[in-house]
Each structure stands twice: as C-alpha cells, then as structure tokens.
Design an enzyme around this catalytic site. Structure first.
Site, short mmCIF file in Angstrom:
data_model
loop_
_atom_site.label_atom_id
_atom_site.label_comp_id
_atom_site.label_asym_id
_atom_site.label_seq_id
_atom_site.Cartn_x
_atom_site.Cartn_y
_atom_site.Cartn_z
CG LEU A 337 -9.59 11.81 41.46
CD1 LEU A 337 -8.96 11.75 42.84
CD2 LEU A 337 -11.10 11.84 41.58
N GLY A 338 -7.94 14.64 38.14
CA GLY A 338 -7.53 15.95 37.62
C GLY A 338 -6.05 15.98 37.33
N GLY A 340 -2.54 17.91 37.99
CA GLY A 340 -1.82 18.84 38.84
C GLY A 340 -0.69 19.48 38.06
CG PHE A 342 5.21 19.36 39.09
CD1 PHE A 342 5.85 20.06 38.08
CD2 PHE A 342 5.09 19.93 40.33
CE1 PHE A 342 6.36 21.31 38.32
CE2 PHE A 342 5.60 21.18 40.58
CZ PHE A 342 6.24 21.89 39.57
N GLY A 343 1.72 16.47 37.39
CA GLY A 343 1.26 15.11 37.17
C GLY A 343 -0.26 15.01 37.20
CB VAL A 345 -4.76 13.57 41.02
CG1 VAL A 345 -5.19 12.93 42.33
CG2 VAL A 345 -3.67 14.61 41.29
CE LYS A 358 0.75 16.19 42.30
NZ LYS A 358 1.16 17.17 43.32
CG ASP A 460 1.71 26.57 44.54
OD1 ASP A 460 1.28 27.71 44.24
OD2 ASP A 460 1.68 25.61 43.76
#
Ligand SMILES: *[C@@H]1O[C@H](CO)[C@@H](O)[C@H](O)[C@H]1NC(C)=O
Ligand SMILES: *[C@@H]1O[C@H](CO)[C@@H](O)[C@H](O)[C@H]1NC(C)=O
Ligand SMILES: *[C@@H]1O[C@H](CO)[C@@H](O)[C@H](O)[C@H]1NC(C)=O
Ligand SMILES: *[C@@H]1O[C@H](CO)[C@@H](O)[C@H](O)[C@H]1NC(C)=O
Ligand SMILES: *[C@@H]1O[C@H](CO)[C@@H](O)[C@H](O)[C@H]1NC(C)=O
Ligand SMILES: *[C@@H]1O[C@H](CO)[C@@H](O)[C@H](O)[C@H]1NC(C)=O
Ligand SMILES: *[C@@H]1O[C@H](CO)[C@@H](O)[C@H](O)[C@H]1NC(C)=O
Ligand SMILES: *[C@@H]1O[C@H](CO)[C@@H](O)[C@H](O)[C@H]1NC(C)=O
Ligand SMILES: *[C@@H]1O[C@H](CO)[C@@H](O)[C@H](O)[C@H]1NC(C)=O
Length: 653
Positions: A337-338, A340, A342-343, A345, A358, A460
């Site tokens: 999906l994308g 992030g 730190f990782g 998804v 994630k 954030d």
C-alpha cells in the site's frame, strides 16, 4: 556429543530393521559346487574342493584328525514371524542334498549334520563326537540356538545307538530322537540323497531312491522351530573328525522355503521408526539450535519488545507470523500500500476482514522504538477518529502491526493528487468533506490530549498520517512518534531530540527540543491550512519552517484582507463564513507563541460553531523566544510552570 551419539544409535536401529526385513523366503540350488560358489557360503574350516563342500577339510594325504567345520548359506531365511496376538507364523521348507562320507580310517568318524542355527561360526572344541554342533559348554543350553539332523557314523558315547544312524538334535548332541538306518550305509563312500522337510509342524528326513520314489520318512517328529530358532535362521552343514577320520562331503544342495510375508511387527517398525527418527532429529536439531542461539535470543532487543508490550494491560491481540504471512500473500509486492517512515504497509485479508499490515523495518533501532510506541499507545486507545490497531506480531525478527484497512488511504493524495494513481485534481475532496476531516482530526487530538486516561502526544500530525475510511471519515494514524505523558513524571529532558515532520513543526520545537501539547496544536493548525488551502506545508528542507511555511503566506493574505484567496481555488464556495473561520482557526493554532494557541477543546468549539475563532492579529507576529506573555515566568531552571500546560513533559525515549 550426546545428540550425535543418540542419532547414530537411532540410525543403527533403522539399519538393523532394514536388514531384518530384507530376510525373505530363501530359494537356492547348487547342482554341484564350484569355486565361484564360495561367495554364496559362509564357511568355518570348510572348503569347496573336487565339486563338493568338504565340511571337514580334505587336505589330500595329510591327517585330518580332530577337525570340525561348518558351511552355511550366506543369507539366513525367515523361519518365523509374529502373527496376530501372540501367535507365530512358521515357514516351511524343503531341502534336498547329496552327501558322500568316505572313511579315511577304519572305521571312519565322526559324522555330518544338516543344521539350522543362529551362529554361523563353528564352536571351539566341537570336533570328535560334537559333530561341530555344540561343545561341552553349550551342550544342552537353549542359548546354543541350533537344531540339527545328524548323520552319525560313529558310536562315540553311551547314548549313541550305533555307528550308522540319523538323529534329531536340539541344542544338544544328545539326540531327541534317533533312528538306526537299514538299507542305507552312511559311510559307504557312495552318494546318498537326503531330503529334509519341515511343514511348520513336523520335521522329517527321508532317503529318496535314485528312481525318484520317496520312501516313508525314516525320521518324522513334531517340532516348533519358532521356540528354538531366531526369526532369521541360517541353514547349512557341520561335520567333525576325531581320532577316526573321514571325508564329509556335500555334493549338491537345494533349499526352498515358503514365503511367510512381512512381519507385521516389523512393518510397524518400518513405519514408526522413520517417523520417530524424523521427530527426534527435529527435536534434537531444535535443542541444538536453541543452545547455540539461545544466548543471542535473550540478548535480542525483541524480547524486551515483547516484555514491554505484554506488560501492557491494554495490549492488542498478538498474531502469529504465519497468519499474517498468509493474510498478505507472503508480503506480496502486489499488496503493497505504501512506504511509511519506518516500514512498508501491505494490504491483507484476515478471514474476510481487510487489514493493513505495517512491516516495521527490523534493521532500524528507531523502527523498534516506533513499534513499541504504536502498540502501547494506539493499542490502548479507542476513538472513532483513530486508526484502530487490531494487533501486532513479533516473530523471526519481524515487527508487524495490524490495522483496520482504510479503503481510501491517506489524506495527502486527495489534497495533492497521486501521480501513481493518476488521480484527477477535479475528483478532490469537497468542502464538506474537508470540514468533516478537520473536525474528525480535531476530535481525535482532543481525545488524545484531554479525553483518554493517559494523555498522549501524537507528535507527527500531517496529511499523510490521516487515513480515510470508505465514508471519508478521518482516522488519525501512525503513532510511531507518539508518547504517553505521565503527569507525575516531571523529569527534565537532557536529550534534545527533535521528532516530527518539517513544515508541521512549531518554531519553538527546535529550541526546546521536545514535543508539547502546543506543538501538536501547531501541527494541527498547519494541517487545517493545508487542507483548506490545498497547498503544501512549506519548504521541506528548511529547518526553521516557520519563516518559509504556509503560515506566512496565509497570514500575509489575511493581513491584506484577502483571506478567501487562501482557500483552495478548486473548491466551490459553499460557506464563505465557515471557510474564513477555519483559515483563521488554522492561523491561531499556528501562532508563533505557543501560549497564544488555542487548546483542542477550544478548536472543537470553533469547528462546531459554538465559539468564535480566537482573535488573530492582522500583523504577522514575530517569533520571539522565550514566548512573550510568559516572559516573566521563564526561569533559569527551565520551562516548568509558566503557562505551558502541566503535562507538557513527556516520557523519555
Ligand atoms: C584329538 O583330541 C583329543 C582330545 O581332544 C586328543 O586326546 C587326541 O590325541 C587328538 N588326536 C590327534 C590325532 O591329535
Ligand atoms: C509354535 O509356538 C508359537 C509360540 O511359541 C505358537 O504361536 C505357534 O502356534 C506354535 N506352532 C505350532 C505349530 O504349534
Ligand atoms: C558364535 O560362536 C562363536 C564361537 O563359538 C563365538 O565366539 C561367538 O561369540 C558366537 N556369536 C554369537 C552371536 O553368539
Ligand atoms: C549333552 O547334553 C544333554 C542334555 O541336553 C545330556 O543329556 C548329555 O549327556 C550331554 N552330552 C555330553 C556328552 O555332555
Ligand atoms: C558300510 O560301508 C563300509 C564301506 O564299504 C563298510 O566297511 C561297512 O561295514 C558298512 N557298514 C554297514 C553297516 O554295512
Ligand atoms: C507330525 O508327526 C506326528 C508324529 O510323527 C504325526 O502323528 C502327525 O500326523 C504329523 N503331522 C503332520 C502335519 O505331518
Ligand atoms: C524304484 O526302485 C525301488 C527299489 O529299487 C522299487 O521298489 C520301485 O518300484 C521303483 N519305483 C519306480 C517308480 O520305478
Ligand atoms: C584318541 O586317541 C587317543 C590316543 O591315541 C586317546 O587318548 C583319546 O582318548 C582318543 N580320543 C577319543 C575322543 O576317542
Ligand atoms: C521358492 O520356492 C518355493 C517352492 O518351490 C516357491 O513356492 C516360491 O515361490 C519360491 N520363492 C521364490 C521367491 O522364488
């Protein structure tokens, strides 16, 4: 090493079983004996000479006193197997052989025997009267494991009936039954055909005539060989000489045994032993591996992660890696999906429920930190405008977070478009939707700051962290930087670590080096402006985002009385008043002075129309540090007290 020794033993058992079961029925025929038949025989002191087995050696001319020998077929045959229950199935056999006994002394001695035995080696001191069957030590012992049909040519002791008889010997030289022979002279030096039959019950010995007629057996006797002999029984001949000598020859030999099939017990062994071996080796390798890597595991940070998470009363469900791998198609790139911070998804399907997984980068220490934050903060929170964390997983160094799936993805792509999705600017969010989103995020933040048991700073807030469900309701996500504020804990920070996203960070962040409720409000203000104006927050590479941010641009328009121009021109103007109110609210939240920013409570009231937006000066306020209204409160000891809300302290990273 203990394990390898154990493994070796297991393998030996397996090999032993293999050897055992390979013993089948045995059929062979030697019309005469030649040199190349040697390989088919197990011989003790016997030779193949002159087309015959010389059971006691024929060393032409040389004395053959006190000799003893055995010659056996190389392979045993299956004499019996276990049947159902305690019963046994016995093989029947028939063996026909031609013997030739030529006396070398007058009279000759001692005799020859057809034997069924366990031990292929001829016993020591079994010459003379012992016929190579037993010796003084083993005579009469069931351990001898031998059954013999003796062709005795010498009356060696009291019990021998004469010097020309057939007897049946069981573990003893003393014959269970012996029959004197009439019409057959064993030591005549002629070829004598003998037939030994066993039908599984009776053993019989007969001398077929040369024209093929089989006379009644000379000896017949019931005998249960399964009680006397091993399952694998060797068959062959033994003979001996003493003070009197003779040549004990076998000139031909046939042997046929019936096939009694697989031993069911061994069949069982065949199946279970490999299974047990596999299981045991598995256990052994696991133990071995654990011993080798055990220390490493204990030292691993991940165990601490588990401890931290599981020590949390509100910790969400723990998943097995297996389940998540299955749900995401083994982290199929197609399900990505994308990416992030730190990782990565992934989309997944757990049962019939869509999830977002994630996969936190396992190599970054920050990733691990984020993982703990997520699970321990968001995991214990319940709010309709927060992304729901369903569960987590730590296994095989994989750090995984399982969320409810958000069909519409993150807010940023609806504001700025997504080249990858080829999304058209026209299909952007309506004003109504934008308002609902802002309201939703405000509710989530109010809940975090004021509503939940533990006060939480998100740290954030930005477009890409706002997820949209199928009805475009905002769900605040990504709690990787979130921290629970413990009011009791007022320790001062020594580390001046700055976290957050440039453009969304309050100007004072860089000075105080930590997040506060006010910095969250500031980031929210930026978000409001971004959503309403459809513009990016600011130059991403500038440290002091304030001077280059959307805030200055909007404020400038505001001061010129052209605030409506700030609103995303793609939007249809539905409610001018509401739009203006929200732009002003955004500016208020972005006041350079943290004390001037409204609380989330106030923000909510403004959004619902219960309160007017805070007064915002038309002049762009200068960023002054320390913040002006609380200047007098500022002490050299730091920022305690003052007008900063008491829970601006956050727990250390
Ligand atoms: C054969 O062995 C017996 C005793 O075992 C011994 O008395 C005898 O002398 C031996 N015979 C010969 C010819 O060596
Ligand atoms: C031989 O003995 C075994 C058990 O010792 C038994 O199962 C089997 O039936 C006996 N065979 C005969 C022929 O009696
Ligand atoms: C077989 O017999 C020989 C000689 O008597 C003896 O040394 C050996 O130990 C026996 N083997 C078995 C397995 O009984
Ligand atoms: C051999 O053992 C049997 C018992 O099985 C016994 O009757 C006989 O006397 C023994 N023979 C010798 C020569 O020791
Ligand atoms: C058997 O044959 C041998 C050799 O021909 C002879 O010496 C012996 O007397 C015979 N024995 C009997 C019982 O006839
Ligand atoms: C076994 O031998 C006994 C005695 O010689 C006899 O009565 C019986 O009928 C025989 N059984 C078989 C199956 O040959
Ligand atoms: C075989 O020989 C014996 C004696 O030598 C005799 O009685 C018998 O009739 C013979 N049988 C055949 C089938 O020739
Ligand atoms: C063999 O002969 C010797 C004398 O030559 C005698 O001492 C011994 O007892 C005899 N052995 C047997 C088994 O007859
Ligand atoms: C062995 O011989 C017997 C009797 O002739 C026969 O029934 C059996 O099938 C033979 N087995 C094999 C494996 O040749």
């Amino acid at each position: 090493m203990l394990f390898s020794r154990l493994l070796k033993r297991i393998l030996l058992v397996v090999l032993w079983c293999c050897g055992f079961t390979l013993v089948q029925c045995l059929n062979f025929s030697f019309p005469k004996f030649q040199d190349n038949d040697l390989k088919d025989l197990i011989r003790s002191n016997s030779y193949v000479v002159k087309g015959a087995i010389q059971v006691t050696p024929d060393v032409s001319g040389a004395p053959i006193w006190n000799e003893t020998g055995r010659a056996l077929y190389k392979k045993p045959f299956k004499q019996w197997i276990n049947g159902k229950g305690k019963s046994r199935i016995l093989a029947s056999f028939s063996s026909t052989f031609v013997i030739n006994i030529t006396p070398m002394t007058d009279p000759g001695g001692e005799g020859l025997a057809f034997i069924l035995c366990e031990n292929t080696t001829v016993p020591e001191n079994s010459e003379g009267k012992w016929l190579g069957i037993v010796n003084a030590n083993t005579n009469g012992s069931s351990h001898a494991r031998i059954v013999a049909v003796e062709f005795d040519t010498r009356k060696s002791y009291e019990e021998d009936i004469d010097n020309n008889h057939v007897g049946l010997d069981v573990n003893s030289i003393y014959s269970t039954k012996q029959v004197p022979l009439y019409g057959v002279n064993l030591s005549s030096g002629t070829d004598i055909t003998v037939e030994v039959l066993y039908d599984g019950k009776n053993i019989s010995v007969s001398f077929p005539l040369s024209n093929g007629t089989v006379k009644n057996p000379v000896l017949s006797m019931p005998i249960n060989l399964s009680d006397l002999l091993p399952q694998s029984t060797f068959v062959g001949f033994s003979a001996s000489t003493g003070n009197n000598t003779q040549l004990n020859c076998i000139k031909s030999w046939d042997f046929y045994s019936s096939d009694i099939g697989e031993n069911p017990n061994l069949l069982w062994v065949w199946i279970t032993v490999p299974v047990v071996v596999v299981l045991l080796s598995g256990v052994i390798f696991y133990l071995y591996w654990k011993r080798k890597h055990g220390k490493e595991i204990l030292e691993d940070v991940h165990l601490t992660i588990e401890e931290v998470i599981e020590g949390h009363s509100m910790a969400p469900k723990k998943f097995r890696l297996k389940e998540i791998r299955r749900a995401t198609g083994k982290f199929d790139p197609k399900n990505k999906l994308g990416n992030g911070a730190f990782g990565t998804v992934y989309k997944g399907l757990l049962g019939n429920k869509e999830i977002a997984v994630k996969r936190v980068s396992k190599y970054s220490q920050q990733g691990k930190q984020e993982f703990i934050s997520e699970v321990t903060t968001i995991g214990s929170l319940r709010h309709k405008n927060l992304v729901k964390l369903i569960g987590w997983c730590y296994e095989s160094h994989e750090l995984l977070l399982v969320y409810e799936y958000m069909p519409n993805g993150s807010l940023d792509k609806f504001i700025f478009g997504d080249e990858k999705l080829d999304m058209k600017i026209e299909s952007m969010l309506s004003w109504e939707r934008r308002h609902t989103i802002i309201h939703g995020v405000a509710q989530a933040l109010d809940y975090l700051h004021n509503g939940c048991e533990k006060k939480v700073l998100h740290r954030d807030i930005k477009c890409s962290n706002i997820m949209l469900d199928s009805e475009f309701n905002a769900k605040l996500g990504d709690f990787g930087l979130a921290r629970i504020i413990q009011q009791s804990e007022k320790t001062h920070h020594t580390t001046k670590e700055i976290a957050g996203t440039l453009g969304y960070m309050a100007p004072e962040s860089f000075l105080i080096g930590r997040a506060t409720v006010e910095t969250d409000v500031y980031a929210f203000g930026i978000l409001v402006l971004v959503v309403v104006c459809g513009r990016k927050a600011g130059k991403q590479n500038e440290h002091n985002s304030y001077s280059s941010s959307i805030v200055l641009w909007v404020w400038d328009l505001y001061s010129k009385g052209r605030i409506l121009e700030a609103v995303d021109n793609r939007l249809e103007v539905v409610s001018e008043e509401e739009m203006v109110r929200e732009v002003i609210l955004g500016l208020a939240c972005c006041h350079p002075n943290p004390h001037e920013r409204p609380t989330m409570r106030t923000v909510l009231k403004v959004l619902t129309g219960e309160a007017k937006p805070p007064m915002v000066s038309t002049e762009v306020p200068a960023f002054v540090w320390p913040p002006m209204p609380s200047f007098s409160d500022y002490t050299e000891t730091g920022l305690q007290g003052g007008q900063l809300t008491p829970f601006t302290e956050l727990t250390g990273r």
